[in-house]
Scaffold this active site. Structure first.
Site, PDB file in Angstrom:
ATOM      1  N   ARG A  46      41.641  26.293  30.604  1.00 55.72           N
ATOM      2  CA  ARG A  46      41.220  27.702  30.658  1.00 55.72           C
ATOM      3  C   ARG A  46      40.766  28.130  29.267  1.00 55.72           C
ATOM      4  O   ARG A  46      39.773  28.846  29.107  1.00 55.72           O
ATOM      5  CB  ARG A  46      42.359  28.610  31.164  1.00 55.72           C
ATOM      6  CG  ARG A  46      42.025  30.092  30.969  1.00 55.72           C
ATOM      7  CD  ARG A  46      42.837  31.063  31.804  1.00 55.72           C
ATOM      8  NE  ARG A  46      44.210  30.689  32.004  1.00 55.72           N
ATOM      9  CZ  ARG A  46      45.188  30.762  31.091  1.00 55.72           C
ATOM     10  NH1 ARG A  46      44.933  31.192  29.865  1.00 55.72           N
ATOM     11  NH2 ARG A  46      46.407  30.388  31.397  1.00 55.72           N
ATOM     12  N   TYR A  98      21.912  46.517  37.488  1.00 52.79           N
ATOM     13  CA  TYR A  98      22.316  45.686  38.620  1.00 52.79           C
ATOM     14  C   TYR A  98      23.410  46.401  39.425  1.00 52.79           C
ATOM     15  O   TYR A  98      24.363  46.946  38.838  1.00 52.79           O
ATOM     16  CB  TYR A  98      22.832  44.352  38.061  1.00 52.79           C
ATOM     17  CG  TYR A  98      23.299  43.393  39.118  1.00 52.79           C
ATOM     18  CD1 TYR A  98      22.385  42.789  39.972  1.00 52.79           C
ATOM     19  CD2 TYR A  98      24.643  43.090  39.270  1.00 52.79           C
ATOM     20  CE1 TYR A  98      22.808  41.909  40.947  1.00 52.79           C
ATOM     21  CE2 TYR A  98      25.071  42.203  40.243  1.00 52.79           C
ATOM     22  CZ  TYR A  98      24.138  41.624  41.080  1.00 52.79           C
ATOM     23  OH  TYR A  98      24.573  40.755  42.043  1.00 52.79           O
ATOM     24  N   ASP A 170      21.910  42.943  29.013  1.00 52.09           N
ATOM     25  CA  ASP A 170      21.943  41.957  30.096  1.00 52.09           C
ATOM     26  C   ASP A 170      20.556  41.310  30.117  1.00 52.09           C
ATOM     27  O   ASP A 170      19.577  41.929  30.519  1.00 52.09           O
ATOM     28  CB  ASP A 170      22.262  42.670  31.422  1.00 52.09           C
ATOM     29  CG  ASP A 170      22.321  41.717  32.607  1.00 52.09           C
ATOM     30  OD1 ASP A 170      21.652  40.665  32.563  1.00 52.09           O
ATOM     31  OD2 ASP A 170      23.018  42.040  33.594  1.00 52.09           O
ATOM     32  N   LYS A 195      20.999  32.792  37.798  1.00 54.14           N
ATOM     33  CA  LYS A 195      19.586  33.044  38.039  1.00 54.14           C
ATOM     34  C   LYS A 195      18.717  32.031  37.288  1.00 54.14           C
ATOM     35  O   LYS A 195      18.792  30.868  37.593  1.00 54.14           O
ATOM     36  CB  LYS A 195      19.264  34.496  37.664  1.00 54.14           C
ATOM     37  CG  LYS A 195      20.314  35.528  38.165  1.00 54.14           C
ATOM     38  CD  LYS A 195      20.371  35.695  39.666  1.00 54.14           C
ATOM     39  CE  LYS A 195      21.554  36.495  40.179  1.00 54.14           C
ATOM     40  NZ  LYS A 195      21.743  37.816  39.604  1.00 54.14           N
TER      41      LYS A 195
HETATM   42  C1  LIG Z   1      22.885  38.699  39.497  1.00 52.70           C
HETATM   43  C2  LIG Z   1      22.992  39.596  38.336  1.00 52.70           C
HETATM   44  C3  LIG Z   1      24.240  39.927  37.786  1.00 52.70           C
HETATM   45  C4  LIG Z   1      25.547  39.435  38.378  1.00 52.70           C
HETATM   46  O1  LIG Z   1      25.675  38.046  38.220  1.00 52.70           O
HETATM   47  P1  LIG Z   1      26.506  37.098  39.220  1.00 52.70           P
HETATM   48  O2  LIG Z   1      26.283  35.748  38.637  1.00 52.70           O
HETATM   49  O3  LIG Z   1      25.926  37.284  40.588  1.00 52.70           O
HETATM   50  O4  LIG Z   1      27.914  37.540  39.160  1.00 52.70           O
HETATM   51  C5  LIG Z   1      24.265  40.738  36.665  1.00 52.70           C
HETATM   52  N1  LIG Z   1      23.134  41.225  36.124  1.00 52.70           N
HETATM   53  C6  LIG Z   1      21.908  40.936  36.633  1.00 52.70           C
HETATM   54  C7  LIG Z   1      20.697  41.507  35.981  1.00 52.70           C
HETATM   55  C8  LIG Z   1      21.799  40.126  37.758  1.00 52.70           C
HETATM   56  O5  LIG Z   1      20.587  39.856  38.273  1.00 52.70           O
END
Ligand SMILES: *Cc1c(COP(=O)(O)O)cnc(C)c1O
Length: 378
Positions: A46, A98, A170, A195
């Site tokens: 961890r 998001y 982000d 993504k």
């Molecule tokens: C998908 C997404 C998230 C969340 O990520 P997960 O891997 O699904 O937990 C956060 N910010 C953006 C811009 C996203 O597209």
């Protein structure tokens, strides 16, 4: 190392035991100590695992920050970052963030007394006006989802620093291949690595990179304390996906530009949102602060029934949530990714029931255009 080289060679010391080119998957939860406290830097997985460490070093190098950390999802990275703050603190958040970020802040962290307030981050004056003495951070997505609005990250960093707050970005949509928020003054970069970074729609993971060691070490403490870490298999898959990030991002962008330009000329399309189009309101800013415009495009067909029909008719654009994989996806934000927002809020943000969002993949662009053509014209 430049970024294309770093993507291939960064983060790793070739396996000292065998010279293996790929980072081994250290499928081990614990590590033998020679004597109490005498070990090779790994005690319990961890806290740290060598496969994850290679990934964490690589993302820090790519984002040009001091400390990189990996999490079990993008939401785990965001939620762990929110634990940097305390009861009574306030976070300003881009109004079109998001949906999961909006949900965790308004339904979970709010109960712990961490306040969040939503602002239009494309308007620095509105952001400045929203600051209170309790504001500790501003969280921004640029470009935003699904309308691809662009915020001036350098201006926002300056604004935050003048008020003793952190800028958190982000960077999921552009990745460090196209945009490096830390070099524009941001303090912390977060990713849904699910993504583009992973890129193959085969894993869920998150990443964080801090510009300064002090913030990074506070987050590392929280990463270990909370424990939302990825296993070594997913860390390895992500390392593997990252090796081709440059090629993929170039291909996504070339196809997205072509798709956006084609849509803009289509008789059934009312509006197209893509920062790479010269008609986009922040096109010049997008071109200045990022090396590319990315692979996300959204467009409005002006009629909810037509939008639903188009989403059902495409064959190559798969009807699915998520984005950033090699395959093209289509979704209807009002009914899918943004369905959890109240209708009034969607309306205020400009997310209409006839808006479609594309994650443009790396297929032959002619096939993508033909697919959209048959779906729009049927
Ligand atoms: C998908 C997404 C998230 C969340 O990520 P997960 O891997 O699904 O937990 C956060 N910010 C953006 C811009 C996203 O597209």
């Amino acid at each position: 190392m430049r970024i294309r080289t770093a993507l291939v060679h960064g983060g790793q010391d070739y396996d000292p035991l065998t010279g293996a080119i790929g980072v081994p998957i250290y499928q081990s939860s614990t590590f033998r100590q020679e004597a109490v406290g005498k070990h090779k830097g790994y005690e319990y997985a961890r806290t740290a695992n060598p496969t994850r460490t290679a990934l964490e070093r690589l993302i820090a190098e790519l984002e040009e920050g001091e400390v990189g950390l990996a999490f079990s999802s993008g939401m785990a990275a965001l939620s762990t970052a929110f634990m940097l703050f305390s009861t009574g603190d306030q976070i300003l958040v881009g109004e079109d963030v998001y949906g999961g970020t909006y949900r965790v802040l308004t339904a979970c962290f709010s109960r712990l007394g961490l306040k969040s307030s939503f602002v239009d981050t494309t308007d620095p004056a509105a952001v400045a006006a929203a600051f209170t003495p309790q504001t500790k951070a501003l969280l921004v997505e640029s470009p935003s989802n699904p309308l691809l609005r662009v915020s001036d990250l350098a201006a926002l960093a300056e604004l935050c620093h003048a008020r003793g707050a952190m800028l958190i970005v982000d960077n999921t949509f552009l990745t460090p291949y196209w945009q490096k928020p830390l070099t524009l003054g941001a303090d912390l970069v977060l990713h849904s690595a699910t993504k583009y970074l992973g890129g193959h729609s085969d894993l869920v993971a998150g990443l964080a990179v801090a510009r300064e060691k002090e913030v990074g070490e506070r987050l590392r403490f929280l990463q270990n304390a909370i424990g939302a870490v990825p296993g070594p298999q997913d860390a390895w898959l992500l390392l593997r996906g990252l090796r081709t990030l440059a090629l993929r991002m170039e291909a996504h962008e070339a196809n997205a530009r072509a798709v956006a330009a084609w849509l803009a000329g289509h008789r059934r399309v009312v509006s197209v949102h893509y920062p790479g189009l010269p008609t986009h309101p922040q096109h010049a800013l997008a071109a200045r602060q990022a090396g590319g415009f990315g692979g996300m495009v959204s467009f409005d067909v002006g009629d909810a029934a037509l939008a639903e029909a188009v989403a059902a008719r495409t064959r190559i654009f798969l009807l699915a949530e998520s984005l950033g994989g090699v395959e093209s996806l289509i979704c209807l934000p009002a009914r899918m990714t943004h369905a959890s927002l109240p209708p009034e809020r969607r309306k205020a943000l400009g997310i209409s029931d006839s808006l479609l969002r594309l994650s443009v993949g790396i297929e032959d662009v002619e096939d993508l255009l033909e697919d959209l053509e048959q779906a729009l014209e049927q």
